[in-house]
Motif scaffolding. Structure first.
Motif, mmCIF file in Angstrom:
data_model
loop_
_atom_site.group_PDB
_atom_site.id
_atom_site.type_symbol
_atom_site.label_atom_id
_atom_site.label_comp_id
_atom_site.label_asym_id
_atom_site.label_seq_id
_atom_site.Cartn_x
_atom_site.Cartn_y
_atom_site.Cartn_z
ATOM 1 N N ALA A 28 0.833 -1.209 0.000
ATOM 2 C CA ALA A 28 0.000 0.000 0.000
ATOM 3 C C ALA A 28 0.867 1.259 0.000
ATOM 4 C CB ALA A 28 -0.929 0.001 1.218
ATOM 5 N N THR A 29 0.317 2.327 -0.559
ATOM 6 C CA THR A 29 1.081 3.574 -0.705
ATOM 7 C C THR A 29 1.361 4.280 0.610
ATOM 8 O OG1 THR A 29 -0.960 4.798 -1.103
ATOM 9 C CG2 THR A 29 0.242 3.986 -3.050
ATOM 10 N N ASP A 30 0.628 3.948 1.679
ATOM 11 C CA ASP A 30 0.856 4.633 2.956
ATOM 12 C C ASP A 30 1.956 3.985 3.800
ATOM 13 O OD1 ASP A 30 -0.621 2.354 3.480
ATOM 14 O OD2 ASP A 30 -1.872 3.305 5.021
ATOM 15 N N ASN A 31 2.658 2.982 3.286
ATOM 16 C CA ASN A 31 3.754 2.348 4.016
ATOM 17 C C ASN A 31 5.022 3.191 3.933
ATOM 18 O OD1 ASN A 31 2.934 -0.415 5.040
ATOM 19 N ND2 ASN A 31 2.157 -0.462 2.938
ATOM 20 N N ASP A 32 5.847 3.089 4.969
ATOM 21 C CA ASP A 32 7.141 3.786 4.956
ATOM 22 C C ASP A 32 8.056 3.183 3.897
ATOM 23 O OD1 ASP A 32 6.576 5.543 7.212
ATOM 24 O OD2 ASP A 32 6.661 3.723 8.433
ATOM 25 N N ILE A 33 8.004 1.859 3.769
ATOM 26 C CA ILE A 33 8.743 1.165 2.709
ATOM 27 C C ILE A 33 7.705 0.474 1.835
ATOM 28 C CG2 ILE A 33 10.437 -0.621 2.176
ATOM 29 C CD1 ILE A 33 11.729 -0.059 4.907
ATOM 30 N N GLN A 34 7.452 1.062 0.662
ATOM 31 C CA GLN A 34 6.440 0.537 -0.249
ATOM 32 C C GLN A 34 7.114 -0.379 -1.262
ATOM 33 O OE1 GLN A 34 4.418 3.364 -2.723
ATOM 34 N NE2 GLN A 34 2.970 1.844 -3.477
ATOM 35 N N LEU A 35 6.559 -1.594 -1.405
ATOM 36 C CA LEU A 35 7.134 -2.578 -2.309
ATOM 37 C C LEU A 35 6.152 -2.887 -3.441
ATOM 38 C CD1 LEU A 35 8.591 -5.007 0.378
ATOM 39 C CD2 LEU A 35 9.752 -3.158 -0.841
ATOM 40 N N ASP A 36 6.627 -2.769 -4.660
ATOM 41 C CA ASP A 36 5.818 -3.055 -5.838
ATOM 42 C C ASP A 36 6.000 -4.525 -6.199
ATOM 43 O OD1 ASP A 36 4.219 -2.801 -8.056
ATOM 44 O OD2 ASP A 36 5.804 -1.931 -9.308
ATOM 45 N N ASP A 37 5.300 -5.394 -5.450
ATOM 46 C CA ASP A 37 5.412 -6.837 -5.635
ATOM 47 C C ASP A 37 4.062 -7.436 -5.256
ATOM 48 O OD1 ASP A 37 5.861 -9.581 -5.342
ATOM 49 O OD2 ASP A 37 7.797 -9.334 -4.372
ATOM 50 N N SER A 38 3.447 -8.158 -6.165
ATOM 51 C CA SER A 38 2.110 -8.698 -5.916
ATOM 52 C C SER A 38 2.092 -9.780 -4.839
ATOM 53 C CB SER A 38 1.505 -9.239 -7.207
ATOM 54 O OG SER A 38 2.298 -10.300 -7.709
ATOM 55 N N THR A 39 3.243 -10.295 -4.428
ATOM 56 C CA THR A 39 3.290 -11.289 -3.354
ATOM 57 C C THR A 39 3.404 -10.643 -1.973
ATOM 58 O OG1 THR A 39 5.693 -11.551 -3.476
ATOM 59 C CG2 THR A 39 4.360 -12.994 -4.887
ATOM 60 N N VAL A 40 3.478 -9.328 -1.941
ATOM 61 C CA VAL A 40 3.561 -8.573 -0.685
ATOM 62 C C VAL A 40 2.167 -8.099 -0.319
ATOM 63 C CG1 VAL A 40 4.524 -6.501 0.401
ATOM 64 C CG2 VAL A 40 5.938 -7.862 -1.153
ATOM 65 N N SER A 41 1.780 -8.306 0.941
ATOM 66 C CA SER A 41 0.463 -7.850 1.408
ATOM 67 C C SER A 41 0.442 -6.327 1.496
ATOM 68 C CB SER A 41 0.153 -8.443 2.784
ATOM 69 O OG SER A 41 0.026 -9.843 2.696
ATOM 70 N N ALA A 42 -0.755 -5.749 1.469
ATOM 71 C CA ALA A 42 -0.898 -4.290 1.541
ATOM 72 C C ALA A 42 -0.208 -3.737 2.789
ATOM 73 C CB ALA A 42 -2.368 -3.906 1.528
ATOM 74 N N ASN A 43 -0.432 -4.356 3.928
ATOM 75 C CA ASN A 43 0.248 -4.008 5.178
ATOM 76 C C ASN A 43 0.907 -5.290 5.666
ATOM 77 O OD1 ASN A 43 -0.645 -1.194 5.462
ATOM 78 N ND2 ASN A 43 -2.657 -2.162 5.529
#
Length: 127
Positions: A28-43
């Protein structure tokens, strides 16, 4: 200052200084470290700083998985909550990080130098 270095094939792709007491990791965009990976949960996970309680203890960081779909890993061991140390590899989805904290005072056992029967040749024994 401690940091997470995003690595791929032993090449640093990005550096994230750990300059807050808690840092969120996820898609999710509100994370301090945002990862563009579909295997990563939003939070996906939290990284928490814990200061030293007294003069004998060292400050440390804990990685906390937020019940993510694919889990969080430290040195390829699935964790729910784990204290991370200098040079640990943290994996979230397909994204790997190396935790760097050069202030952490952990020393491996000193290798003993042995003299061989050949003059001027020395060696150490691997364990």
């Amino acid at each position: 200052m401690p940091l997470l270095m995003q690595i791929k094939d032993d090449v640093v792709q990005n550096k994230f200084p750990l300059d807050q007491k808690t840092m969120s990791i996820g898609r999710a965009t509100d994370n301090d470290i945002q990862l563009d990976d579909s295997t990563v949960s939003a939070n996906h996970a939290w990284l928490e700083y814990h200061p030293a309680d007294d003069e004998q203890t060292q400050p440390y960081y804990r990685l906390i998985d937020l019940k993510s779909t694919n889990g969080s890993f430290v040195n390829e061991e699935k964790i729910s909550e784990h204290t991370i140390h200098h040079n640990d590899i943290v994996r979230i989805g397909f994204v790997s990080f190396k935790f760097i904290d050069e202030n952490e005072h952990r020393f491996e056992e000193t290798a003993k130098v042995h003299k061989s029967w050949i003059p001027g040749v020395y060696y150490t024994k691997d364990k």
